[in-house]
Design a protein around this motif. Sequence first.
Motif, PDB file in Angstrom:
ATOM      1  N   HIS A  22     -31.491 -17.810 -34.073  1.00  0.00           N
ATOM      2  CA  HIS A  22     -31.216 -18.853 -33.095  1.00  0.00           C
ATOM      3  C   HIS A  22     -30.348 -19.932 -33.731  1.00  0.00           C
ATOM      4  O   HIS A  22     -29.945 -20.887 -33.112  1.00  0.00           O
ATOM      5  CB  HIS A  22     -32.522 -19.443 -32.570  1.00  0.00           C
ATOM      6  N   GLU A  23     -30.126 -19.750 -35.038  1.00  0.00           N
ATOM      7  CA  GLU A  23     -29.180 -20.609 -35.753  1.00  0.00           C
ATOM      8  C   GLU A  23     -28.460 -19.728 -36.762  1.00  0.00           C
ATOM      9  O   GLU A  23     -28.803 -18.557 -36.941  1.00  0.00           O
ATOM     10  CB  GLU A  23     -29.929 -21.743 -36.463  1.00  0.00           C
TER      11      GLU A  23
ATOM     12  N   ALA B  63     -28.936 -16.677 -30.958  1.00  0.00           N
ATOM     13  CA  ALA B  63     -27.987 -17.604 -30.330  1.00  0.00           C
ATOM     14  C   ALA B  63     -26.624 -17.372 -30.974  1.00  0.00           C
ATOM     15  O   ALA B  63     -26.271 -17.981 -31.987  1.00  0.00           O
ATOM     16  CB  ALA B  63     -28.436 -19.052 -30.504  1.00  0.00           C
TER      17      ALA B  63
ATOM     18  N   GLY C 207     -23.653 -17.996 -30.227  1.00  0.00           N
ATOM     19  CA  GLY C 207     -22.704 -19.105 -30.284  1.00  0.00           C
ATOM     20  C   GLY C 207     -22.779 -19.847 -31.607  1.00  0.00           C
ATOM     21  O   GLY C 207     -21.757 -20.251 -32.166  1.00  0.00           O
ATOM     22  N   THR C 208     -24.005 -19.994 -32.131  1.00  0.00           N
ATOM     23  CA  THR C 208     -24.142 -20.717 -33.401  1.00  0.00           C
ATOM     24  C   THR C 208     -23.527 -19.929 -34.551  1.00  0.00           C
ATOM     25  O   THR C 208     -22.973 -20.501 -35.482  1.00  0.00           O
ATOM     26  CB  THR C 208     -25.628 -20.997 -33.717  1.00  0.00           C
TER      27      THR C 208
ATOM     28  N   ASN D 287     -28.436 -12.411 -25.977  1.00  0.00           N
ATOM     29  CA  ASN D 287     -28.253 -13.773 -26.474  1.00  0.00           C
ATOM     30  C   ASN D 287     -29.281 -14.665 -25.762  1.00  0.00           C
ATOM     31  O   ASN D 287     -28.947 -15.461 -24.905  1.00  0.00           O
ATOM     32  CB  ASN D 287     -26.818 -14.225 -26.158  1.00  0.00           C
TER      33      ASN D 287
ATOM     34  N   HIS E 233     -31.487 -17.045 -26.765  1.00  0.00           N
ATOM     35  CA  HIS E 233     -31.851 -18.411 -27.102  1.00  0.00           C
ATOM     36  C   HIS E 233     -30.683 -19.361 -27.020  1.00  0.00           C
ATOM     37  O   HIS E 233     -30.519 -20.264 -27.806  1.00  0.00           O
ATOM     38  CB  HIS E 233     -32.519 -18.446 -28.488  1.00  0.00           C
ATOM     39  N   GLU E 234     -29.860 -19.073 -26.043  1.00  0.00           N
ATOM     40  CA  GLU E 234     -28.679 -19.912 -25.853  1.00  0.00           C
ATOM     41  C   GLU E 234     -28.289 -19.793 -24.393  1.00  0.00           C
ATOM     42  O   GLU E 234     -28.284 -18.692 -23.819  1.00  0.00           O
ATOM     43  CB  GLU E 234     -27.535 -19.409 -26.738  1.00  0.00           C
ATOM     44  N   ASN E 235     -27.946 -20.903 -23.794  1.00  0.00           N
ATOM     45  CA  ASN E 235     -27.449 -20.921 -22.433  1.00  0.00           C
ATOM     46  C   ASN E 235     -26.100 -20.191 -22.389  1.00  0.00           C
ATOM     47  O   ASN E 235     -25.249 -20.441 -23.233  1.00  0.00           O
ATOM     48  CB  ASN E 235     -27.287 -22.404 -22.053  1.00  0.00           C
TER      49      ASN E 235
ATOM     50  N   ASP F 127     -23.221 -22.322 -22.856  1.00  0.00           N
ATOM     51  CA  ASP F 127     -22.975 -22.803 -24.220  1.00  0.00           C
ATOM     52  C   ASP F 127     -22.167 -21.780 -24.997  1.00  0.00           C
ATOM     53  O   ASP F 127     -21.242 -22.124 -25.734  1.00  0.00           O
ATOM     54  CB  ASP F 127     -24.304 -23.071 -24.938  1.00  0.00           C
ATOM     55  N   LEU F 128     -22.543 -20.499 -24.836  1.00  0.00           N
ATOM     56  CA  LEU F 128     -21.794 -19.445 -25.519  1.00  0.00           C
ATOM     57  C   LEU F 128     -20.345 -19.472 -25.061  1.00  0.00           C
ATOM     58  O   LEU F 128     -19.415 -19.385 -25.874  1.00  0.00           O
ATOM     59  CB  LEU F 128     -22.413 -18.077 -25.232  1.00  0.00           C
TER      60      LEU F 128
ATOM     61  N   THR G 268     -18.450 -22.261 -26.633  1.00  0.00           N
ATOM     62  CA  THR G 268     -18.130 -21.944 -28.030  1.00  0.00           C
ATOM     63  C   THR G 268     -16.949 -20.977 -28.097  1.00  0.00           C
ATOM     64  O   THR G 268     -16.023 -21.155 -28.889  1.00  0.00           O
ATOM     65  CB  THR G 268     -19.352 -21.322 -28.732  1.00  0.00           C
TER      66      THR G 268
END
Lengths: 448, 489
Positions: free
Chosen positions: A105-106, A142, A144-145, A173, A175-177, A180-181, A184
């Motif tokens: 998630h990170e 996540a 995107g991170t 994916n 744990h990310e909206n 948001d992805l 990114t």
Amino acid sequence: MARLAKSNLPQFAVDIFQNEYLAEGAREVNAIVTVTATGGGTSGSVGSQPVNYADGPDAAVVIMVDCSGSMDYPSDKIRAAREATAAAIDAVRDGVAFAVVAGTHEAKEVYPGGGQLAVAHAGSREEAKQSLRRLTPSGGTAIGTWLSKAEQLFHSRRDISIRHGILLTDGRNEHENPNDLQRTLDRVQGHFTADCRGVGTDWEVQELRRISSALLGTVDIVADPAALADDFRAMMENAMGKEVADVALRVWTPANAAVKFVKQVAPTVEDLSGRRKESGPRAGDYPTGSWGDESRDYHVCIEVPSAAVGSEMLAGRISLVVPQPDGSTEVLSQGLVKAVWTDDIAASTKISPQVAHYTGQADLANAIQEGMEAHRRGDLDSATSKLGKAVQLAHESGNEDTFRLLAKVVDVVNPKEGTVRFRKNVSEADSMTLETRSTKTVRVKKTP
Amino acid sequence: MDQLTLSCPNCAQPVSESDRFCEQCGRDLTAAVNPPSGAAPGGPAGHGYSGAAPAAGRASGADGAAEQGQAYRAEEPVGASGHGGGPESGAPGGVPPMPPGPPAVGVDPRAGLGRGVAEASAAPQAPAHVPGATGDFLLAAPSQLLVSEDDLDPEPDHAPTEPNPVVVIAPGSGPVCVGCGAQRIDADGYCEACGRAQPRPRDHQERALAGVTGVSDRGHRHHRNEDAFAVAATSRPGGSPAVVAVVCDGVSSATRPDEASQAAADTASEYLLEALESGADPKPAMHAAIMAAAQRVEDLANEGPLEPSRNSPACTIVSAIAAGGEVTVGWVGDSRAYWFPDDRVGSERLTVDDSWAARMVEAGLMEEAEAYADARAHAITGWLGADAVEVEPHTTVFAPPSAGVVLICTDGLWNYWESAADLGAVVPADARTRPLEAAQELVRFACERGGHDNITVAVLPCLPSPLSTSYTPTELSLPVMGAGEKREI
């Protein structure tokens, strides 16, 4: 032909295939643009030639490995991911900058750390492989991170023009909206390219395709974790073959003309229309990413103002451009798309075999994707009819790989007619493989 | 004797030396005689407008690609050395400097090498606009002329789109698009604003020599001129004059038909000149010249890009020699030769087409009207090209019984007036004394009838033959009817 200052850069050739003859009143001009890069010094096996590092690294690679908790179920996934990453590290050429990121998630830097890229040599490769023990599954997903982290790492070495990511995931994916992805992706696209791989069958084809498309890379399924190492090695070797980055297809059109679409059609179908960046009066650039010794085909469709029979106009000027350090662009090669209006029906009704072929290949990809989508919705009739059409198109065009994948999902009764029946008990892996590889095309069969 | 004709650089309308404005588009022609500012006039530019050939020399007019702009440019003041200078006379100081490479109109690189030849622009490879070559420029049009250019377009393709902010353009500053008036023409010959293909030298060409004249035009419905012609004058070993005309029609369904027709016309013309100058008998010379042209077109198949879906380059040919009171005609395909006496009594066609319709009529299978009404009528059964089954040139010798003209042409003309009587009725009565005007008129008539094909006409004025005390029937060597291939022109 343009030549760049650095040696070992490929030479680009642009070939245009079209039927320039239009019937009176016709406005649509279609052309297939074949871009071939040759002489980049990568024709032989990777790493066989001595490389001069005096100028510093010419490429950077970041490997992003999914370390979410699910990678432990079954645990051979994380083992395979470690082995695959090790194989990829072994394929990194001496002098190339690289890093490994563990994604949950990170994003965590696994090697070398400190927001830096390492420079590959025997010692650093060994260190990197040792550090892979720290790839331990726990946490969420996540993506995107991960991409943001990769972006940061590439940013530490802005002098390196070829920047490529390799991304492995096994799940959605979660744990990310999604927005948001997307944000990114919008931010990082154009800064690096990335190939994406889904291991197992718990990931989502469309989601990963969205990422690989935005980052001008490939997407594929590795259903069996055991196959991951070979796939990673091949991906890295392919990345090491890239010689020139940020190449764009520039399309000039005359006044009162409009580009209807620009699609990459080989080796895979990828609609670039939405990626246009204006680059001058009536010209737009479509990004194509990095190039090694390779050939790609594009389908360009332009709508021009109709003109009288006997008129001839330039409907488009297609060039390959690459940005220069001083902010200008250099034109590597170009070709012309023409429009000639004629009352000779035999001439105007002829369809360029290349245009016909790739129109069919794009239809094939669409039919598969729509068919699989219908199947997910439970609309079996529509799914059967779409996949039937896909079977027909694959059969006609000689796209044997796609035909074989189709045949694992449907029973082909009559390939010519496109008569199919859905198989019972289709494996998840087979239907995901079909969907993931639906965009793979074959080239035009050589006419004798 | 060697009269080069001039054309408007904007619309290719023929103009004369004394014209100040183009009759068709209104282009100010006097601008051409003003050298670009900063250039010193008076140098031996070597444009050689007069192209004056020595009396016993040769004047040849292959319709090379270099004509429109250069023929007109040739009017620039060229100082002392006005004609026929060798390359060395195109020295610096000439205005504008000569582009390197092929000679401009009227300049023969061989001139002064002892042969006494002034061959005009037999250089089809000479590009009309050498990118970056300062010697090539078209005249800029004042803004109001652009409007009249649009008016003149019979079927305006599209409205001028991007108003050019610069209306007044300095002479010599660059070509202007004939479609939208933008002052940006790229090196490929297309407008950088509207994309329109700019007029090409071959779109309209004219050559007039003493004794033979040719005019060729793109017509209205084809995007390029795939016809080509060559006219030339020389002398026989005894000093008697001889003229040659060759007209070729590229086969549209084949690849690079424009190159085929140009190559055939140039090759045949050159061959005939050599043969006539060396005293060869015209009839066998004609046969051999067509065979030489056929070989040249056949070779073309290996010299350019291949288009898998199209046939090898191919064209028709018709050629006439007027020498020693006789006219020798040779042909392959459906381009024709006609004889029109001054009184038009006894007008006749001198050729028989290598075409489906002609074969049907010849074999007695169809009436002429019926045959020509058939969709297959214009499929030709003979042509020059690598895929020709066997090239069989037809030749005939004709002694004009009275004063008149021999006319050779492509089907772009005769399609509108199929019979000799019909065509004879539209050939101007003074064609023999004003052959250039007659050829221009005929091309114009064909354009007015629709200009569906490229149109090429060559006219050879003839006086009664001393050899012809009575009427000589033409002899035709026709091939045996066979199941030859057919194709569309």
